[in-house]
Design a protein around this motif. Structure first.
Motif, PDB file in Angstrom:
ATOM      1  N   ASP A 118       0.851  -1.185   0.000  1.00 53.84           N
ATOM      2  CA  ASP A 118       0.000   0.000   0.000  1.00 53.84           C
ATOM      3  C   ASP A 118       0.891   1.240   0.000  1.00 53.84           C
ATOM      4  OD1 ASP A 118      -1.833   1.981   0.284  1.00 53.84           O
ATOM      5  OD2 ASP A 118      -2.745   1.223   2.124  1.00 53.84           O
ATOM      6  N   LEU A 119       1.113   1.769  -1.183  1.00 53.33           N
ATOM      7  CA  LEU A 119       2.021   2.913  -1.289  1.00 53.33           C
ATOM      8  C   LEU A 119       1.411   4.201  -0.757  1.00 53.33           C
ATOM      9  CD1 LEU A 119       3.862   2.483  -4.710  1.00 53.33           C
ATOM     10  CD2 LEU A 119       4.663   1.995  -2.407  1.00 53.33           C
ATOM     11  N   THR A 120       0.102   4.216  -0.542  1.00 55.56           N
ATOM     12  CA  THR A 120      -0.522   5.416   0.026  1.00 55.56           C
ATOM     13  C   THR A 120       0.100   5.737   1.381  1.00 55.56           C
ATOM     14  OG1 THR A 120      -2.593   4.906  -1.092  1.00 55.56           O
ATOM     15  CG2 THR A 120      -2.685   6.468   0.742  1.00 55.56           C
ATOM     16  N   LEU A 121       0.278   4.707   2.205  1.00 55.22           N
ATOM     17  CA  LEU A 121       0.893   4.907   3.522  1.00 55.22           C
ATOM     18  C   LEU A 121       2.349   5.340   3.392  1.00 55.22           C
ATOM     19  CD1 LEU A 121      -0.560   1.789   5.405  1.00 55.22           C
ATOM     20  CD2 LEU A 121      -1.335   4.162   5.550  1.00 55.22           C
ATOM     21  N   VAL A 122       3.055   4.784   2.411  1.00 54.56           N
ATOM     22  CA  VAL A 122       4.463   5.140   2.204  1.00 54.56           C
ATOM     23  C   VAL A 122       4.586   6.615   1.836  1.00 54.56           C
ATOM     24  CG1 VAL A 122       6.566   4.628   0.907  1.00 54.56           C
ATOM     25  CG2 VAL A 122       4.988   2.785   1.488  1.00 54.56           C
ATOM     26  N   TYR A 123       3.711   7.078   0.951  1.00 55.42           N
ATOM     27  CA  TYR A 123       3.741   8.490   0.569  1.00 55.42           C
ATOM     28  C   TYR A 123       3.426   9.393   1.759  1.00 55.42           C
ATOM     29  CZ  TYR A 123       3.820   6.966  -4.326  1.00 55.42           C
ATOM     30  OH  TYR A 123       4.164   6.383  -5.528  1.00 55.42           O
ATOM     31  N   GLU A 124       2.520   8.945   2.616  1.00 53.24           N
ATOM     32  CA  GLU A 124       2.151   9.755   3.791  1.00 53.24           C
ATOM     33  C   GLU A 124       3.328   9.910   4.747  1.00 53.24           C
ATOM     34  OE1 GLU A 124      -1.244   8.003   5.607  1.00 53.24           O
ATOM     35  OE2 GLU A 124      -2.630   8.593   4.003  1.00 53.24           O
ATOM     36  N   VAL A 125       4.028   8.811   5.033  1.00 51.55           N
ATOM     37  CA  VAL A 125       5.153   8.934   5.968  1.00 51.55           C
ATOM     38  C   VAL A 125       6.325   9.665   5.325  1.00 51.55           C
ATOM     39  CG1 VAL A 125       4.474   6.923   7.323  1.00 51.55           C
ATOM     40  CG2 VAL A 125       6.036   6.623   5.391  1.00 51.55           C
ATOM     41  N   SER A 126       6.456   9.573   4.005  1.00 47.85           N
ATOM     42  CA  SER A 126       7.493  10.335   3.314  1.00 47.85           C
ATOM     43  C   SER A 126       7.243  11.830   3.476  1.00 47.85           C
ATOM     44  CB  SER A 126       7.530   9.968   1.821  1.00 47.85           C
ATOM     45  OG  SER A 126       7.902   8.623   1.627  1.00 47.85           O
ATOM     46  N   ALA A 127       5.973  12.219   3.378  1.00 51.47           N
ATOM     47  CA  ALA A 127       5.622  13.630   3.574  1.00 51.47           C
ATOM     48  C   ALA A 127       5.902  14.055   5.011  1.00 51.47           C
ATOM     49  CB  ALA A 127       4.151  13.847   3.228  1.00 51.47           C
ATOM     50  N   ASN A 172      17.217  22.348  -2.171  1.00 51.01           N
ATOM     51  CA  ASN A 172      16.095  23.235  -2.472  1.00 51.01           C
ATOM     52  C   ASN A 172      15.234  22.691  -3.611  1.00 51.01           C
ATOM     53  OD1 ASN A 172      14.585  25.521  -1.895  1.00 51.01           O
ATOM     54  ND2 ASN A 172      15.739  26.855  -3.264  1.00 51.01           N
ATOM     55  N   LEU A 173      15.028  21.372  -3.625  1.00 48.52           N
ATOM     56  CA  LEU A 173      14.195  20.756  -4.651  1.00 48.52           C
ATOM     57  C   LEU A 173      12.717  21.001  -4.337  1.00 48.52           C
ATOM     58  CD1 LEU A 173      16.061  17.340  -5.118  1.00 48.52           C
ATOM     59  CD2 LEU A 173      16.310  19.460  -6.430  1.00 48.52           C
ATOM     60  N   PRO A 174      11.849  20.899  -5.334  1.00 46.22           N
ATOM     61  CA  PRO A 174      10.411  21.100  -5.110  1.00 46.22           C
ATOM     62  C   PRO A 174       9.866  20.054  -4.140  1.00 46.22           C
ATOM     63  CG  PRO A 174      10.936  21.148  -7.462  1.00 46.22           C
ATOM     64  CD  PRO A 174      12.173  20.680  -6.760  1.00 46.22           C
ATOM     65  N   PRO A 175       8.840  20.404  -3.370  1.00 48.12           N
ATOM     66  CA  PRO A 175       8.290  19.470  -2.372  1.00 48.12           C
ATOM     67  C   PRO A 175       7.897  18.112  -2.935  1.00 48.12           C
ATOM     68  CG  PRO A 175       7.416  21.667  -2.020  1.00 48.12           C
ATOM     69  CD  PRO A 175       8.195  21.733  -3.296  1.00 48.12           C
ATOM     70  N   HIS A 176       7.269  18.072  -4.120  1.00 53.75           N
ATOM     71  CA  HIS A 176       6.856  16.784  -4.675  1.00 53.75           C
ATOM     72  C   HIS A 176       8.060  15.918  -5.034  1.00 53.75           C
ATOM     73  CE1 HIS A 176       7.642  18.957  -8.481  1.00 53.75           C
ATOM     74  NE2 HIS A 176       7.791  17.753  -9.021  1.00 53.75           N
ATOM     75  N   LYS A 177       9.153  16.566  -5.457  1.00 53.73           N
ATOM     76  CA  LYS A 177      10.371  15.829  -5.790  1.00 53.73           C
ATOM     77  C   LYS A 177      11.032  15.293  -4.520  1.00 53.73           C
ATOM     78  CE  LYS A 177      13.453  14.762  -9.061  1.00 53.73           C
ATOM     79  NZ  LYS A 177      14.091  15.838  -9.849  1.00 53.73           N
ATOM     80  N   ILE A 178      11.017  16.097  -3.466  1.00 52.64           N
ATOM     81  CA  ILE A 178      11.574  15.651  -2.188  1.00 52.64           C
ATOM     82  C   ILE A 178      10.833  14.420  -1.694  1.00 52.64           C
ATOM     83  CG2 ILE A 178      11.917  16.266   0.241  1.00 52.64           C
ATOM     84  CD1 ILE A 178      12.297  19.170  -0.636  1.00 52.64           C
ATOM     85  N   GLN A 179       9.501  14.476  -1.755  1.00 56.26           N
ATOM     86  CA  GLN A 179       8.693  13.354  -1.274  1.00 56.26           C
ATOM     87  C   GLN A 179       8.965  12.088  -2.100  1.00 56.26           C
ATOM     88  OE1 GLN A 179       4.554  14.263  -0.874  1.00 56.26           O
ATOM     89  NE2 GLN A 179       3.962  12.173  -0.333  1.00 56.26           N
ATOM     90  N   SER A 180       9.098  12.227  -3.406  1.00 53.84           N
ATOM     91  CA  SER A 180       9.370  11.069  -4.263  1.00 53.84           C
ATOM     92  C   SER A 180      10.742  10.470  -3.973  1.00 53.84           C
ATOM     93  CB  SER A 180       9.284  11.478  -5.739  1.00 53.84           C
ATOM     94  OG  SER A 180       7.964  11.822  -6.097  1.00 53.84           O
TER      95      SER A 180
END
Length: 377
Positions: A118-127, A172-180
């Motif tokens: 479940d990558l949804t949880l992975v993305y949440e903790v990455s954020a 100073n990368l964009p937030p979406h790139k940092i999360q990925s």
């Protein structure tokens, strides 16, 4: 022309800000850059900035909107943040770390059981990791370094994720790139959980298993799988896969640096201290690892990263709490033990950059003294 002090009321769009000189708040400019709009000037004023240092030689001329947009994409703007106090961020960072440990453990268990992730949880903790790093990166770096997990794969992936969060933020990368990038760090060795043989395999040998496991998910971003597939490639073509510099994405290069450094500096993988690990990292440049990125990574986490233990010139042992980007050999530390007298001393926080009596003599492995670093955080 020399730098000029400019009051915030007089700061004009197009000015190149080098440093904040006076303020009411606690603003940090990590990267010098142009303040391009009146809104950006207003943001500085709202955050309590009173006087800045500018470089008049880099004043931008007013250009057409298309040219301004192109320059804005190509040039860094000042990374202005309010840095949270260590004590204020500590409970928040602890919660973020506990949550990522929980989700990462669930993910590894799912792979071992041949279930979907479940990558949804992975993305949440990455954020969550990205948010903690944005407030004060030293707290999370310290917590992850002193944490000990019985599952070595779990600890390696989490440490890599924390390093990556700090590194991507520093660039100073964009937030979406940092999360990925954080997500890629969490997932890069996922295939090693499938079998005990994979767990002992070389990193490059486990990449196909990792990509196979991730192929069962439905919402995996393409760049994440690309970075994982390339993180064992070398710039000179000697790694795996057999591609060279021009074909290796920047994210893959960052993941390679983070992965290699963590293995060198982790107590479970290596006996090297952080200083030796940094040297070994640089020895792999420029043939295998990206030289510029490796140097930036070391600047980001520090010569003596938060969570490491050092011996001071007096013989006192101290836990490194905060890195000092301007004076990397003089971090903020907490002393707690005297190595020569072999007894505990009253704990005290010392900013080595603000005194002349103490300096770092060497990095030490606290277990050699029969002590557990977690008792002194």
């Amino acid at each position: 022309m020399s730098y000029q002090e400019v009051k915030i009321a007089d700061l004009q769009p197009g000015s190149y800000v080098v440093q904040v000189l006076r303020q009411n708040g606690d603003i940090i400019v990590k990267h010098a850059g142009w303040v391009r709009t009146a809104q950006a000037v207003a943001q500085l004023r709202q955050k309590g900035v009173l006087v800045v240092l500018t470089d008049p030689d880099k004043q931008l001329l007013q250009k057409a909107p298309v040219e301004q947009a192109a320059e804005k994409a190509a040039e860094p703007t000042p990374d202005v943040t309010s840095r949270a106090l260590f004590s204020d961020e500590q409970p928040k960072a602890e919660r973020a770390l506990v949550q990522v440990q929980k989700v990462q453990r669930q993910m590894l268990d799912a792979v071992r059981s041949n279930n979907n992730i479940d990558l949804t949880l992975v993305y949440e903790v990455s954020a969550g990791l990205a948010e903690s790093i944005s407030r004060n990166q030293d707290v999370l770096l310290c917590l992850s370094r002193i944490a000990e997990q019985s599952d070595a794969l779990l600890q390696h992936s989490i440490n890599c994720a924390v390093f990556m969060a700090a590194f991507a933020r520093y660039l100073n990368l964009p937030p979406h790139k940092i999360q990925s990038l954080i997500t890629a760090a969490l997932l890069h060795d996922i295939g090693k959980a499938i079998t005990p043989d994979n767990l002992q395999a070389e990193d490059h040998a486990a990449i196909p298993a990792s990509l196979t496991a991730l192929s069962k998910t439905t919402n995996l971003a393409g760049d994440i799988s690309l970075w994982i597939s390339q993180h064992c490639a070398h710039l000179d073509g000697s790694g795996s896969p057999k591609i060279s510099a021009g074909q290796i994405d920047k994210g893959s290069r960052m993941l390679a640096i983070v992965n290699y450094y963590e293995k060198l500096s982790s107590g479970q993988h290596s006996k090297q201290g952080p200083l030796a690990a940094s040297r070994s990292l640089l020895e792999r440049t420029p043939h295998q690892l990206d030289s510029e990125l490796a140097q930036l990574f070391i600047k980001c986490i520090g010569i003596y990263p938060p969570g490491s233990v050092v011996k001071l010139s007096s013989g006192k042992l101290a836990l490194v709490l905060e890195n000092n980007p301007k004076k990397p050999t003089l971090p903020k530390v907490k002393v707690f033990y005297h190595s020569s007298h072999q007894h505990h001393i009253p704990s005290k926080i010392i900013d080595l950059s603000r005194q002349q009596e103490e300096q770092v003599d060497s990095c030490v492995e606290l277990k050699k003294y029969g002590l557990d670093v977690r008792n002194y955080f």
